[in-house]
Design an enzyme around this catalytic site. Structure first.
Site, mmCIF file in Angstrom:
data_model
loop_
_atom_site.group_PDB
_atom_site.id
_atom_site.type_symbol
_atom_site.label_atom_id
_atom_site.label_comp_id
_atom_site.label_asym_id
_atom_site.label_seq_id
_atom_site.Cartn_x
_atom_site.Cartn_y
_atom_site.Cartn_z
ATOM 1 N N LYS A 208 0.828 -1.208 0.000
ATOM 2 C CA LYS A 208 0.000 0.000 0.000
ATOM 3 C C LYS A 208 0.863 1.259 0.000
ATOM 4 C CE LYS A 208 -4.365 -1.968 1.333
ATOM 5 N NZ LYS A 208 -5.371 -2.256 2.338
ATOM 6 N N ARG A 248 -2.870 -10.292 4.637
ATOM 7 C CA ARG A 248 -3.289 -10.404 3.232
ATOM 8 C C ARG A 248 -2.169 -9.794 2.408
ATOM 9 N NH1 ARG A 248 -5.520 -7.032 -0.459
ATOM 10 N NH2 ARG A 248 -7.084 -7.863 -1.891
HETATM 11 N N1 PMM Z 1 -7.480 -3.967 0.720
HETATM 12 C C1 PMM Z 1 -7.715 -4.102 -0.597
HETATM 13 C C2 PMM Z 1 -8.578 -5.094 -1.078
HETATM 14 N N2 PMM Z 1 -9.184 -5.956 -0.223
HETATM 15 N N3 PMM Z 1 -9.542 -6.728 1.944
HETATM 16 C C3 PMM Z 1 -9.338 -6.617 3.258
HETATM 17 N N4 PMM Z 1 -9.938 -7.480 4.109
HETATM 18 N N5 PMM Z 1 -8.524 -5.655 3.782
HETATM 19 C C4 PMM Z 1 -7.903 -4.733 2.992
HETATM 20 O O1 PMM Z 1 -7.209 -3.841 3.519
HETATM 21 C C5 PMM Z 1 -8.098 -4.824 1.586
HETATM 22 C C6 PMM Z 1 -8.943 -5.849 1.099
HETATM 23 C C7 PMM Z 1 -7.037 -3.169 -1.562
HETATM 24 O O2 PMM Z 1 -5.784 -3.650 -1.911
HETATM 25 P P1 PMM Z 1 -5.465 -4.464 -3.285
HETATM 26 O O3 PMM Z 1 -5.784 -3.533 -4.421
HETATM 27 O O4 PMM Z 1 -4.055 -4.829 -3.162
HETATM 28 O O5 PMM Z 1 -6.302 -5.695 -3.343
#
Ligand code: PMM
Length: 273
Positions: A208, A248
């Site tokens: 991020k 994640r």
């Molecule tokens: N961030 C993204 C997408 N899904 N799900 C959860 N549970 N927590 C998060 O902080 C989160 C998520 C955005 O990031 P990406 O574009 O790398 O998927």
């Protein structure tokens, strides 16, 4: 949790896994690297992203979900739509990952409860703050950790009231969602206030922007997305020591190592040898 975004526009891996075969191969690679769970998302949540049609979201997510479940891979489905969640659960999804914490779709918590499924409830302020990119940071009254903790308690209460088993609730501070770098670091510093609630906690810092700004060069250039994985793994180690249930991440192998380091440090003993 290894991330497979089947989207055209996710900030870190958008467009890379839109082809079904690429997405399956990528997910299998993450499992080989040591992921316990694959998070499949068909809709980007980055600032300014446009919503995809529900039918497109289903078309992106469900075939990949079925292929991975056929391999026996546990899959979480990253969706804010109850109907997508219902189809995913019918097709064997292990967990629903709702970045809105059940707020975007009034039917979400009931669907999760009906399927007796685990659910990840993320701290989320409103669609406008994030999707239009106009809102930016929300006002947390000088105490972002307390505000996020109280919000997550309310979301857990709502889920339980809708019939979700308390044992099936995972909480997530939603790093980067209507939060600036200061908020994100305050939340990571105060993670014990979230783990202290008694629910498993998921930390999703991977690649991020706040990592990019921390690692900016002498000219003030933010570190590019591809150079954020080592710092992501460092956050994994910190999160594991602080008692997080999961992380994640896009690049799984360094975080698996980080979890081993954290476990050895926490116990004061080597796991093997
Ligand atoms: N961030 C993204 C997408 N899904 N799900 C959860 N549970 N927590 C998060 O902080 C989160 C998520 C955005 O990031 P990406 O574009 O790398 O998927």
């Amino acid at each position: 949790m290894g991330v497979v975004n089947v989207t055209a526009d996710s900030f870190s891996d958008g467009g890379r896994h839109l082809a079904f075969e690429d997405a399956v191969a990528h997910a299998r690679g993450l499992i080989a690297d040591g992921a316990d769970l694959i998070d499949v998302g068909g809709e980007s949540t980055r600032p300014g992203a446009l919503r995809v049609d529900e039918s497109d979201e289903q078309r992106r997510v469900l075939p990949l979900l079925r292929a991975l479940r056929a391999d026996g891979v546990p899959v979480s489905v990253d969706t804010m739509r109850a109907r997508v969640a219902a189809s995913a659960l019918a097709d064997g999804a292990t967990v629903i990952n709702d970045v809105s914490g059940g707020l975007a779709d009034p039917d979400m918590l009931a669907v999760v409860a009906e399927h007796r499924a685990p659910v990840i409830l993320m701290h989320w302020v409103s669609p406008d703050d994030y999707r239009t990119g106009a809102g930016g940071r929300a006002d947390y009254g000088g105490d972002v950790v307390g505000a996020v903790r109280d919000h997550l308690c309310r979301r857990a209460d709502a889920a339980i009231a809708a019939g979700v088993d308390p044992e099936h609730i995972v909480l997530d501070p939603g790093l980067g969602f209507a939060k600036d770098a200061r908020d994100n670091w305050a939340l990571l510093h105060g993670l014990d206030q979230l783990t202290g609630l008694g629910f498993p906690v998921l930390v999703a810092a991977s690649r991020k922007r706040f990592i990019g700004s921390l690692l900016q060069d002498a000219q003030g250039r933010v570190r590019e997305v591809s150079g954020r994985d080592a710092a992501t793994a460092a956050i994994t180690a910190i999160s594991a020591v602080a008692g997080a249930w999961g992380v994640r991440v896009h690049d799984v192998a360094p975080s698996v190592d980080a979890v081993k380091v954290a476990a050895a440090w926490t116990s004061g003993r080597a796991g093997t040898n």
